[in-house]
Design an enzyme around this catalytic site. Structure first.
Site, PDB file in Angstrom:
ATOM      1  N   ASP A   1     -10.525   5.118  -2.088  1.00  6.37           N
ATOM      2  CA  ASP A   1      -9.491   5.766  -2.900  1.00  6.37           C
ATOM      3  C   ASP A   1     -10.171   6.378  -4.119  1.00  6.37           C
ATOM      4  O   ASP A   1     -11.408   6.362  -4.221  1.00  6.37           O
ATOM      5  CB  ASP A   1      -8.383   4.760  -3.280  1.00  6.37           C
ATOM      6  CG  ASP A   1      -8.859   3.737  -4.307  1.00  6.37           C
ATOM      7  OD1 ASP A   1     -10.086   3.665  -4.570  1.00  6.37           O
ATOM      8  OD2 ASP A   1      -8.012   3.012  -4.853  1.00  6.37           O
TER       9      ASP A   1
ATOM     10  N   TYR B   1      -7.162   5.490   4.454  1.00  7.82           N
ATOM     11  CA  TYR B   1      -7.202   4.515   3.360  1.00  7.82           C
ATOM     12  C   TYR B   1      -6.333   3.288   3.688  1.00  7.82           C
ATOM     13  O   TYR B   1      -6.801   2.141   3.610  1.00  7.82           O
ATOM     14  CB  TYR B   1      -6.739   5.154   2.031  1.00  7.82           C
ATOM     15  CG  TYR B   1      -6.443   4.091   1.022  1.00  7.82           C
ATOM     16  CD1 TYR B   1      -7.474   3.432   0.365  1.00  7.82           C
ATOM     17  CD2 TYR B   1      -5.131   3.660   0.803  1.00  7.82           C
ATOM     18  CE1 TYR B   1      -7.222   2.389  -0.494  1.00  7.82           C
ATOM     19  CE2 TYR B   1      -4.862   2.613  -0.058  1.00  7.82           C
ATOM     20  CZ  TYR B   1      -5.915   1.989  -0.719  1.00  7.82           C
ATOM     21  OH  TYR B   1      -5.664   0.942  -1.549  1.00  7.82           O
TER      22      TYR B   1
ATOM     23  N   GLU C   1       0.825  -1.208   0.000  1.00  7.12           N
ATOM     24  CA  GLU C   1       0.000   0.000   0.000  1.00  7.12           C
ATOM     25  C   GLU C   1       0.862   1.264   0.000  1.00  7.12           C
ATOM     26  O   GLU C   1       0.546   2.230  -0.675  1.00  7.12           O
ATOM     27  CB  GLU C   1      -0.954   0.016   1.214  1.00  7.12           C
ATOM     28  CG  GLU C   1      -2.044  -1.042   1.162  1.00  7.12           C
ATOM     29  CD  GLU C   1      -2.955  -0.914  -0.052  1.00  7.12           C
ATOM     30  OE1 GLU C   1      -3.058   0.198  -0.597  1.00  7.12           O
ATOM     31  OE2 GLU C   1      -3.542  -1.929  -0.468  1.00  7.12           O
TER      32      GLU C   1
END
Ligand code: SF4
Length: 358
Positions: free
Chosen positions: A140, A122, A39
């Site tokens: 997102d 997120y 990520e």
């Protein structure tokens, strides 16, 4: 036209995902360390560019302990080429934080994950759902787009206030049973089916109930309007005086400070224009022979919502009045200092007058 119920929406996406998903290595793991690594690497980076970095990092640092113990120079070197180096420094810092504060175990809830440096909502939602199956929705750019189009949300996605609206909607849609697959599915759906430009509406399983498709708004949604950037302007104020009075004009309606009074001014591209060029332009505009003048030396600044003004002032004694037609066309009139005190003026002009005349 009815909209999808949460369960039919998530079922359709999960079903679509099963048939269309790209095989990416971080999708086949529930290791929070590997998920977190992917990520962070994929923030502001395309999948194709980030993939070799992800593999290299995992090979060099198979566990969070290996990363935490690595010298910072080495981490930055491995990151080289990805840009945004603060991400690499944060990555290293967070690895140490996980080792020192959590004994090398990533926190297992969304709320606790948010305590880690460099982990925002997120990333926390991604780790919590992919690694621990916590039903918290990721949000997102892909998710915003899909939700705005399918559910007809017109809120400006660039405005921070809209986040709550989308967050609430997203969290009503996420299923309790497969939150990990659903989160992957909606992001993948946005990335390859409901794309920003030319989405594949013709072969879309949500077409029948998609608000944007049914209402011809696919190119309108999501609404994304960036706040106007602040414009820098430079005003050169010529304080024209004649027989103890000063020329001022009432500002016209097509610019800032409408109907307030200020001096004759020229707007320039820089704060310090060439004196000769300024004198020539002033002479031409005012219809007078060129006269030398110099700035009082101080720069006055004023900030408006979308403009930043920097101004300089030049004191000029005129041995004559301006021609009447010039006074009229520019809107200049001679005022005594007492009269000026009573006129409405921008703060910047008021401050200058305070220092020099009042
Ligand atoms: S119909 Fe088009 S706009 Fe609507 S969800 Fe499908 S791809 Fe996106």
């Amino acid at each position: 036209m009815a909209s999808e119920t949460p369960s039919s929406f998530s079922n359709i996406l999960i079903d679509w995902y099963g048939r269309h998903r790209r095989p990416l290595p971080w999708r086949d793991t529930t290791d929070p360390y590997a998920i977190w690594l992917s990520e962070i690497i994929l923030q502001q980076t395309r999948v194709r560019q980030g993939l070799p970095y992800y593999l290299r990092f995992l090979e060099q640092y198979p566990t969070v302990f290996d990363l935490a113990n690595a010298p910072e120079d080495e981490v930055l070197r491995l990151w080289q080429g990805l840009g945004y180096y603060s991400r690499a420094r944060n990555l290293h810092f967070t690895a140490k934080q996980v080792v020192e504060q959590f004994n090398g175990e990533f926190p297992s809830t969304y709320r606790e994950l948010l305590l880690l440096k460099g982990i925002g909502s997120y990333t926390a939602a991604a780790i919590a759902s992919f690694a621990y199956k916590e039903p918290v929705a990721v949000l997102d750019g892909n998710v915003y787009r899909v939700l705005a189009r399918v559910f007809g949300k017109h809120e400006n996605i660039a405005a921070p206030a809209s986040k709550k609206v989308f967050e609430e909607l997203a969290n009503t849609l996420i299923p309790a049973t497969e939150p990990d697959t659903y989160n992957q599915a909606i992001m993948e759906f946005g990335a390859i089916q409901c794309t920003p430009v030319a989405p594949d509406c013709l072969f879309c399983p949500l077409q029948r109930t998609c608000f944007a498709f049914q209402n011809g708004l696919v190119n309108v949604l999501p609404v994304k309007e960036k706040a106007k950037s602040s414009r820098q302007r430079f005003f050169q104020y010529l304080v024209l005086q004649h027989q103890g009075k000063i020329y001022l004009r009432k500002r016209p309606g097509n610019d800032i400070w409408q109907s307030l009074y200020d001096f004759f001014s020229l707007e320039t591209d820089t704060l310090h224009p060439s004196p000769e060029a300024l004198q020539l332009e002033a002479a031409e505009t005012l219809g007078i022979p060129p006269i030398p003048f110099s700035s009082t030396g101080k720069v006055y600044k004023h900030i408006l919502s979308h403009q930043r003004i920097s101004a300089q002032f030049y004191l000029i004694s005129l041995p004559f009045r301006l021609r009447e037609e010039k006074e009229e066309s520019i809107g200049l009139r001679l005022y005594s200092v007492e009269e000026i005190e009573a006129l409405p003026k921008p703060i910047l002009i008021h401050s200058f007058l305070n220092e020099h005349f009042f």
